[in-house]
Design a protein around this motif. Structure first.
Motif, PDB file in Angstrom:
ATOM      1  N   ALA A  24      -2.276  -8.823  -6.590  1.00 50.88           N
ATOM      2  CA  ALA A  24      -3.061  -9.674  -5.671  1.00 50.88           C
ATOM      3  C   ALA A  24      -2.227 -10.218  -4.514  1.00 50.88           C
ATOM      4  O   ALA A  24      -2.649 -10.140  -3.348  1.00 50.88           O
ATOM      5  CB  ALA A  24      -3.749 -10.799  -6.440  1.00 50.88           C
ATOM      6  N   PRO A  25      -1.028 -10.768  -4.759  1.00 53.38           N
ATOM      7  CA  PRO A  25      -0.255 -11.265  -3.605  1.00 53.38           C
ATOM      8  C   PRO A  25       0.190 -10.148  -2.674  1.00 53.38           C
ATOM      9  O   PRO A  25       0.286 -10.361  -1.458  1.00 53.38           O
ATOM     10  CB  PRO A  25       0.964 -11.943  -4.249  1.00 53.38           C
ATOM     11  N   LEU A  26       0.455  -8.957  -3.220  1.00 55.50           N
ATOM     12  CA  LEU A  26       0.823  -7.825  -2.352  1.00 55.50           C
ATOM     13  C   LEU A  26      -0.353  -7.479  -1.446  1.00 55.50           C
ATOM     14  O   LEU A  26      -0.195  -7.258  -0.242  1.00 55.50           O
ATOM     15  CB  LEU A  26       1.234  -6.610  -3.194  1.00 55.50           C
ATOM     16  N   GLN A  27      -1.547  -7.444  -2.040  1.00 53.81           N
ATOM     17  CA  GLN A  27      -2.747  -7.175  -1.236  1.00 53.81           C
ATOM     18  C   GLN A  27      -2.976  -8.264  -0.209  1.00 53.81           C
ATOM     19  O   GLN A  27      -3.406  -8.003   0.912  1.00 53.81           O
ATOM     20  CB  GLN A  27      -3.972  -7.095  -2.151  1.00 53.81           C
ATOM     21  N   ALA A  28      -2.681  -9.499  -0.606  1.00 50.49           N
ATOM     22  CA  ALA A  28      -2.938 -10.632   0.295  1.00 50.49           C
ATOM     23  C   ALA A  28      -2.030 -10.609   1.514  1.00 50.49           C
ATOM     24  O   ALA A  28      -2.454 -10.950   2.614  1.00 50.49           O
ATOM     25  CB  ALA A  28      -2.739 -11.949  -0.469  1.00 50.49           C
ATOM     26  N   LEU A  29      -0.778 -10.223   1.316  1.00 49.97           N
ATOM     27  CA  LEU A  29       0.231 -10.440   2.364  1.00 49.97           C
ATOM     28  C   LEU A  29       0.608  -9.182   3.123  1.00 49.97           C
ATOM     29  O   LEU A  29       1.396  -9.242   4.063  1.00 49.97           O
ATOM     30  CB  LEU A  29       1.485 -11.074   1.736  1.00 49.97           C
ATOM     31  N   LEU A  30       0.054  -8.026   2.720  1.00 49.80           N
ATOM     32  CA  LEU A  30       0.384  -6.774   3.402  1.00 49.80           C
ATOM     33  C   LEU A  30      -0.875  -6.099   3.919  1.00 49.80           C
ATOM     34  O   LEU A  30      -1.929  -6.165   3.284  1.00 49.80           O
ATOM     35  CB  LEU A  30       1.097  -5.826   2.420  1.00 49.80           C
ATOM     36  N   GLY A  31      -0.744  -5.426   5.065  1.00 48.21           N
ATOM     37  CA  GLY A  31      -1.869  -4.680   5.633  1.00 48.21           C
ATOM     38  C   GLY A  31      -1.361  -3.457   6.361  1.00 48.21           C
ATOM     39  O   GLY A  31      -0.143  -3.216   6.441  1.00 48.21           O
ATOM     40  N   ALA A  32      -2.282  -2.706   6.928  1.00 46.55           N
ATOM     41  CA  ALA A  32      -1.940  -1.443   7.596  1.00 46.55           C
ATOM     42  C   ALA A  32      -0.818  -1.663   8.606  1.00 46.55           C
ATOM     43  O   ALA A  32      -0.870  -2.605   9.400  1.00 46.55           O
ATOM     44  CB  ALA A  32      -3.166  -0.878   8.281  1.00 46.55           C
TER      45      ALA A  32
END
Ligand SMILES: Cc1ncc(COP(=O)(O)O)c(C=O)c1O
Length: 393
Positions: A98-106
């Motif tokens: 969840a935090p990886l998804q929250a803080l990273l994007g394309a």
């Protein structure tokens, strides 16, 4: 602890015992009751509107986002580790992703420790890659050498100390100084350290990740994840957790809160037993080396002593070169060590380990074995290992 505003400066063990419960508000009942809830009713439209207008994630308004039990456990976890606030989800792996998804994007870049828990790597190589995030794996012992790997688009430096299966201790303050200089956040899987033994926020961590399934629950009967953050990271991570739809079941939260009350006494005994077993293994002729930072001979010992308040009961050992069949015969002969995934419960476990590495090859002289040392009498565990290791011959 009374319900009043007097200034208090209690130590950790007192907080473990008293924070996250409120007998005065619950008919004197010591532990917070378990609320099974989806719908939470408002008594009128004014209350409904007040809940909607409240700052996000501060009120009990829908079961998905937490019941009183959830808020109680979150408060205790954050307090013990020294973070701002916590959030709960249904597994440790969800707390990793969840935090990886929250803080990273394309277009973003993630630096992931090479000794990370295997499914954390899988998430980077699978879902994050599909979302356009590039991951570079780095040597867990890199320290401030991480500077050479930072890119302008590096948003996250992910740590895990000790490393899964191989038990390296990372120099978290050195890594955090570099990451913050470059505007990246430091995420750390702190499951081995627990909120009690590694107060991650004092060492520069922004987001601390826990498989509460392990020592926090402590009895091998619950799946639960927790993320604790500093103030700056709370809303971005908590909002993503809500958007994804993560939640934690009330009974599991209850067990975790109950587990927290005895966390420090359990950990003390796990460490004491593990030290006895580790020392015995060190002296055994079939064992090449023991990977346990609490041992003075361990390469991570000095940093462990500097940063950690203790060790848990999970460690590894490398056998002298021997066939896989012999290792299996040794494990099969054991009476007290269960063969199974996970750790952090009251019982001893064992498994052969196969580290996945890409930054550097894992080059050990013999097979690697992981043990979790439980709360049994260590003399019985040693006798069991002694008779099992006879099978190696
Ligand atoms: C270090 C570490 N992090 C995260 C997890 C994932 O936790 P869970 O099994 O609760 O999903 C594990 C599980 O073994 C783990 O060892």
């Amino acid at each position: 602890m009374k319900n009043d505003e007097r200034p208090r400066n209690f130590k950790q063990d007192t907080l473990l015992t008293h924070v996250g419960r409120n007998p005065e508000a619950n008919h004197g009942v010591v532990n917070p009751p378990v609320y099974h809830a989806s719908t939470i009713l408002s008594k009128d439209m004014a209350e409904w509107e007040a809940k909607r207008a409240a700052p996000p994630f501060t009120t009990i308004r829908y079961g998905l986002h937490g019941t009183p039990g959830t808020f109680a456990l979150e408060e205790l976890l954050a307090r013990i580790e020294g973070g701002y606030r916590a959030m709960l989800m249904s597994s440790g792996l969800a707390a990793v992703t969840a935090p990886l998804q929250a803080l990273l994007g394309a277009g973003d870049h993630c630096l992931m420790v090479d000794s990370a828990y295997g499914p954390a790597r899988n998430f980077c190589d699978g879902i994050l890659k599909k979302c356009g995030v590039e991951t570079t794996y780095y040597d867990p012992l890199i320290g401030d050498g991480i500077a050479a790997l930072m890119r302008p688009n590096t948003r996250v430096v992910y740590c895990e100390s000790t490393g899964s299966l191989t038990f390296e201790i990372q120099d978290i303050p050195a890594i955090a100084r570099v990451a913050h200089r470059h505007g990246a956040k430091v995420l750390m899987d702190n499951t081995w350290g627990t909120p009690y033994l590694f107060r991650s926020f004092e060492h520069g961590v922004d987001v601390s990740i826990h498989a509460a399934t392990k020592y926090i629950c402590g009895h091998s009967d619950v799946m639960l994840g927790a993320v604790i953050t500093n103030e700056e990271s709370f809303l971005p991570v908590r909002t993503a957790v809500a958007q994804i739809g993560h939640s934690a079941a009330p009974d599991d939260v209850f067990f975790a809160l109950r587990g927290m009350r005895t966390l420090s006494v359990r950990l003390e005994r796990h460490q004491k037993n593990a030290m006895q077993v580790a020392r015995w293994l060190q002296a055994h002729p079939a064992v090449s080396r023991v990977l346990y930072p609490a041992l003075p001979e361990d390469p991570g010992h000095e940093i462990w002593k500097r940063d950690f308040l203790g060790a848990c009961g999970l460690f590894g050992f490398v056998l002298k070169p021997v066939a896989k069949e012999a290792v299996y015969a040794f494990i099969d002969a054991l009476d007290l060590f269960g063969i199974g995934a996970s750790w952090g419960g009251f019982e001893s476990l064992i498994q052969p380990s196969y580290p996945q590495r890409t930054a550097q090859r894992w080059a050990a002289e013999g097979p690697l074995v992981r043990v979790h040392i439980g709360l049994e009498d260590p003399q019985d565990l040693i006798a069991d290992l002694a008779q099992g290791l006879e099978r190696l011959r």
